[in-house]
Design an enzyme around this catalytic site. Structure first.
Site, PDB file in Angstrom:
ATOM      1  N   VAL A  50       2.653   1.264   5.824  1.00 10.71           N
ATOM      2  CA  VAL A  50       3.455   1.663   4.666  1.00 10.71           C
ATOM      3  C   VAL A  50       2.692   1.388   3.370  1.00 10.71           C
ATOM      4  O   VAL A  50       2.784   2.150   2.411  1.00 10.71           O
ATOM      5  CB  VAL A  50       4.816   0.916   4.660  1.00 10.71           C
ATOM      6  N   CYS A  51       1.897   0.323   3.362  1.00  9.85           N
ATOM      7  CA  CYS A  51       1.206  -0.110   2.138  1.00  9.85           C
ATOM      8  C   CYS A  51       0.335   0.972   1.484  1.00  9.85           C
ATOM      9  O   CYS A  51       0.431   1.165   0.271  1.00  9.85           O
ATOM     10  CB  CYS A  51       0.378  -1.366   2.408  1.00  9.85           C
TER      11      CYS A  51
END
Length: 197
Positions: A50-51
């Protein structure tokens, strides 16, 4: 943990500068001397999932945030060297130009209450510090929910506006140029009418 409306103590971070492919150090004190806003964007770890989507989204709005007088610093508990390796290999991060802060000891992450002692990682925390050093915005998400940088820009615009109009308040979904509220005895129970005028 720091509270919104309170002064943020000085902190320092080693950073990787993607724009120049170099390393350096930043401090809150230096930004305050320059009368800058500071946005800290904590995330769990480099080389995760997700980062990079969040950091790429943030990169899309970086110029707009800079125009509002802010510096954005993404922060994780990785080292500056890991930031360099990740930013130069992950295609989603090609447009990242803001400093990437390294907090391997978790000191700054603990200061802002996002450090997870069980994992040694930082939760997804977004913090807005005004040019007087006050914490005016705080948002913390768990690992599996990404943020929306467009909403961060909206909040920054509202905070910048309110700094020069301290007797006003911005309602939900307020956008630049829209009507604000002036809290008073006359406004109690009449917010609908105030917004429709």
């Amino acid at each position: 943990m720091l509270q919104v409306g309170k002064k943020v103590p000085n902190f320092e971070l080693e950073v990787y500068y993607p724009a120049t492919k170099s390393f350096g150090k930043v401090s809150l004190e230096d930004y305050m001397k320059e009368r800058r806003w500071v946005i800290l964007f904590f995330y769990p770890a480099d080389f995760t999932f997700v980062c990079p989507t969040e950091l790429a989204d943030l990169a899309e709005y970086y110029d707009e945030l800079v125009k509002l007088g802010a510096e954005v610093i993404s922060v994780s508990t990785d080292t500056k060297y890991t930031h360099l390796a990740w930013q130069t290999t992950e295609k989603l991060l090609e447009r990242v130009r803001y400093p990437m802060g390294a907090d391997p000891t978790g000191k700054v992450s603990r200061l802002f209450g996002v450090y997870d002692e069980d994992t040694g990682l930082a939760l997804r925390g977004t913090f807005i510090i005004n040019p007087e050093g006050l914490l005016v915005g705080s948002e913390i998400n768990y690992y599996n929910v990404g943020r929306n940088a467009q909403e961060l820009v909206r909040k920054m615009k509202a905070n910048v506006y309110l700094m020069s109009h301290p007797d006003e308040a911005c309602p939900a979904k307020w956008e630049e140029g829209e009507r604000t509220l002036k809290p008073s005895a006359e406004l109690v129970g009449r917010v609908y009418e105030a917004l429709k005028v």
